[in-house]
Design an enzyme around this catalytic site. Sequence first.
Site, mmCIF file in Angstrom:
data_model
loop_
_atom_site.group_PDB
_atom_site.id
_atom_site.type_symbol
_atom_site.label_atom_id
_atom_site.label_comp_id
_atom_site.label_asym_id
_atom_site.label_seq_id
_atom_site.Cartn_x
_atom_site.Cartn_y
_atom_site.Cartn_z
ATOM 1 N N THR A 28 1.018 -1.050 0.304
ATOM 2 C CA THR A 28 0.013 -0.108 -0.015
ATOM 3 C C THR A 28 1.197 1.144 -0.130
ATOM 4 O O THR A 28 2.201 1.134 0.145
ATOM 5 C CB THR A 28 -0.708 0.027 1.210
ATOM 6 O OG1 THR A 28 -1.735 -0.610 1.118
ATOM 7 C CG2 THR A 28 -1.620 0.796 1.330
ATOM 8 N N GLU A 56 -7.716 -7.137 -3.993
ATOM 9 C CA GLU A 56 -8.138 -6.851 -2.906
ATOM 10 C C GLU A 56 -8.832 -7.569 -2.052
ATOM 11 O O GLU A 56 -9.769 -7.800 -0.456
ATOM 12 C CB GLU A 56 -8.375 -5.507 -2.565
ATOM 13 C CG GLU A 56 -8.773 -4.519 -1.303
ATOM 14 C CD GLU A 56 -8.038 -3.841 -1.710
ATOM 15 O OE1 GLU A 56 -7.007 -4.370 -0.039
ATOM 16 O OE2 GLU A 56 -6.707 -3.344 -2.249
ATOM 17 N N ASP A 104 -9.069 -9.250 1.462
ATOM 18 C CA ASP A 104 -9.205 -8.412 2.639
ATOM 19 C C ASP A 104 -10.744 -8.981 3.305
ATOM 20 O O ASP A 104 -11.119 -8.354 4.673
ATOM 21 C CB ASP A 104 -9.613 -6.823 2.364
ATOM 22 C CG ASP A 104 -8.227 -6.689 2.480
ATOM 23 O OD1 ASP A 104 -6.977 -6.816 2.914
ATOM 24 O OD2 ASP A 104 -7.849 -5.393 2.298
ATOM 25 N N SER A 111 -11.296 -2.479 5.445
ATOM 26 C CA SER A 111 -9.906 -2.245 5.870
ATOM 27 C C SER A 111 -8.706 -1.807 7.321
ATOM 28 O O SER A 111 -9.844 -1.856 8.025
ATOM 29 C CB SER A 111 -9.746 -1.611 4.624
ATOM 30 O OG SER A 111 -8.407 -0.431 4.625
ATOM 31 N N SER A 112 -7.435 -2.128 7.129
ATOM 32 C CA SER A 112 -6.865 -1.047 7.684
ATOM 33 C C SER A 112 -6.075 0.375 7.807
ATOM 34 O O SER A 112 -5.857 1.048 8.119
ATOM 35 C CB SER A 112 -5.307 -2.133 8.275
ATOM 36 O OG SER A 112 -6.516 -3.562 8.440
ATOM 37 N N GLY A 143 1.054 -1.390 5.242
ATOM 38 C CA GLY A 143 1.744 -2.538 5.607
ATOM 39 C C GLY A 143 0.070 -3.214 6.578
ATOM 40 O O GLY A 143 0.624 -4.686 7.866
ATOM 41 N N GLY A 144 -0.824 -3.313 6.140
ATOM 42 C CA GLY A 144 -1.917 -4.100 6.775
ATOM 43 C C GLY A 144 -1.871 -3.488 8.050
ATOM 44 O O GLY A 144 -2.030 -2.580 7.899
HETATM 45 O O1 DON Z 1 -6.560 -2.186 3.075
HETATM 46 C C1 DON Z 1 -6.136 -3.082 4.042
HETATM 47 O O2 DON Z 1 -5.986 -2.878 5.255
HETATM 48 C C2 DON Z 1 -5.248 -4.093 3.447
HETATM 49 N N1 DON Z 1 -5.464 -4.805 2.186
HETATM 50 C C3 DON Z 1 -3.665 -3.194 3.218
HETATM 51 C C4 DON Z 1 -2.228 -3.482 2.679
HETATM 52 C C5 DON Z 1 -1.561 -2.812 3.072
HETATM 53 O O3 DON Z 1 -1.481 -2.226 3.891
HETATM 54 C C6 DON Z 1 0.141 -3.603 1.927
HETATM 55 N N2 DON Z 1 1.149 -3.158 2.201
HETATM 56 N N3 DON Z 1 2.558 -3.097 2.566
#
Ligand code: DON
Length: 580
Positions: A389, A428, A431, A460-461, A481-482
């Site tokens: 992200t 996505e 998620d 989402s995060s 960063g998820g």
């Molecule tokens: O929306 C979310 O929470 C995830 N799809 C974000 C993914 C993400 O941050 C990956 N990054 N390193």
Amino acid sequence: MNDALPRTGFFRSRILTTLVLWITFPLFLLQPSQGYGASRAPVWGPRGLVATVSPAASEVGASILRQGGNAADAAVAVGFALAVTWPAAGNLGGGGFALVRSQDGKSNFIDYRETAPAAADKNFYLDAKGEIIPGASTRGFRAIATPGTVAGMALLHKKYGKLPWKKVIEPARRLAVEGFIVDQSFVSMLESHKERLEKFPVSRRIFLKNGKDLKVGDRFVQTDLGWSLTQIQKSGESAFYSGTIAKRMVAAIKKGGGVITLDDLKNYKAVERAPLEGRYKNYQILTAPPPSSGGALLLAMLGMLEKDDVQALGFGSAAYNHLLVETMKRAFADRSEWFGDPDFVQNPLKKFLAPDYLAKRRANINMSKATPSQEIKPGDFSDKESQDTTHYTIVDAQGMIISNTYTLNGSFGSGVTAEGTGILMNNEMDDFSSKPGSPNMYGLLQSDRNAIAPKKRPLSSMTPTIVLEGGKPILALGSPGGPTIINSVFQVTLNTLALGMDIQTAIDAPKLHHQWMPDRILSEPWGVNPDTKKIMQSMGHNFGDRSFHFGDVQAVLYDKERKQWSGGSDSRHGGSVAVE
Ligand code: DON
């Protein structure tokens, strides 16, 4: 005190001090005012600042500001530019959230999160026995959700932009068509995700040059993506959602076995939502509402620490780390149960963020012992109330701020580039909870509230955030960063607001991550010293086997002494802050 010295000693000490000052003077110039460890100085600017993961994209944003554009124009230009210069996460084929605070004091949240295609349902990733089909939600054509980025950027521009659409798309189009010189971080990004891209011939051809890998200093031209950007520049979002690009994308997805149709694209809408609002001490926090869980968890964690003097514990001490980790576990336990797309399920935000609930959660933290995650249950709110992200932060000279996080989900998303468009498609769909109780690719456990349904947005995060003091914005930040996003934003917020670090120091200071399950702490390399680790282990904490850098915060902080904004970009990655 000098007066008490004999006169000869006084002069000797004056000469010595002067010498030391002269010798070290240049060093003082280079030091941030209250530097931590090996951090570099923030970037200050009397007008606008643009902090992104990609120096070329930061420069695009700053040049739009210099041409008279505002933060929204710059944010749109950067959103498109990152799709060219940072393809692991910058995108046209993904989605995200833009938090806006305009100079008139109004705020808005543009939700351009992807949606599940009409053909996807609860069991979309399950086999006949009801088991998850490995990899189906993370790789390839069936992992793709209907993209939202182009609609989000168009809405941001329509509502707030000043410069013509064509002008804000132009820098990205040129970067794609004329190419740009790749640096080490770009090459490393490709190298580490080679395996994902290799599986898909179009991605292999474009990003891996069919095996002739890009080297530092090479020019990278993306002709197909240039074509797509030209269509968007000419015809706006309709090119993407019903026009030439839509047709090419749908044909490619169908050929690969995916389910997104022209109707899915035509029906996609970016929506405006009220930002989630809360307080921490004297600060007002504006952040991401559902379908992100990020803002709610950020407010909950800050709320749990409302009465704590975290500074007195000492940054990085065992007691400090313990308190933060225990706070994270409790917030993430609730995430596992209670959140989902607000257009489909109720999110019990009032109860989750009620000060007495948070105080109870805080009171349940034993300051000398870790609580095993199995013993921390999600709260009961059942009596219903009515890896990639990228984030960028932009402030303009008039005080408009855009805090934008968008994503393809995993690095390079599903790995699929839609033939003839140069557009990388997201994954996505992962998620969602493919099967309630089974972890997704980030190890997150999620409930039925986040089950797949047509047109639903996955939880989402992502946590784009803006902080105000006395009604004036003073901090804006976000991260990739998820699930680690939430804790990165939490810790950088504490580092600045509670510990008084400058923005660059706050970003570079080592972070911790705990997400309740699995019950272990992730730390950054050199982030926890061995003595502290031992104390924490003796309190019952488990540490993950590996440590790695997580997050890539891009942020601006108002510097009250200099009366101007300062910007910071995680120095462990390749980003930069550009000055208007
Ligand atoms: O929306 C979310 O929470 C995830 N799809 C974000 C993914 C993400 O941050 C990956 N990054 N390193």
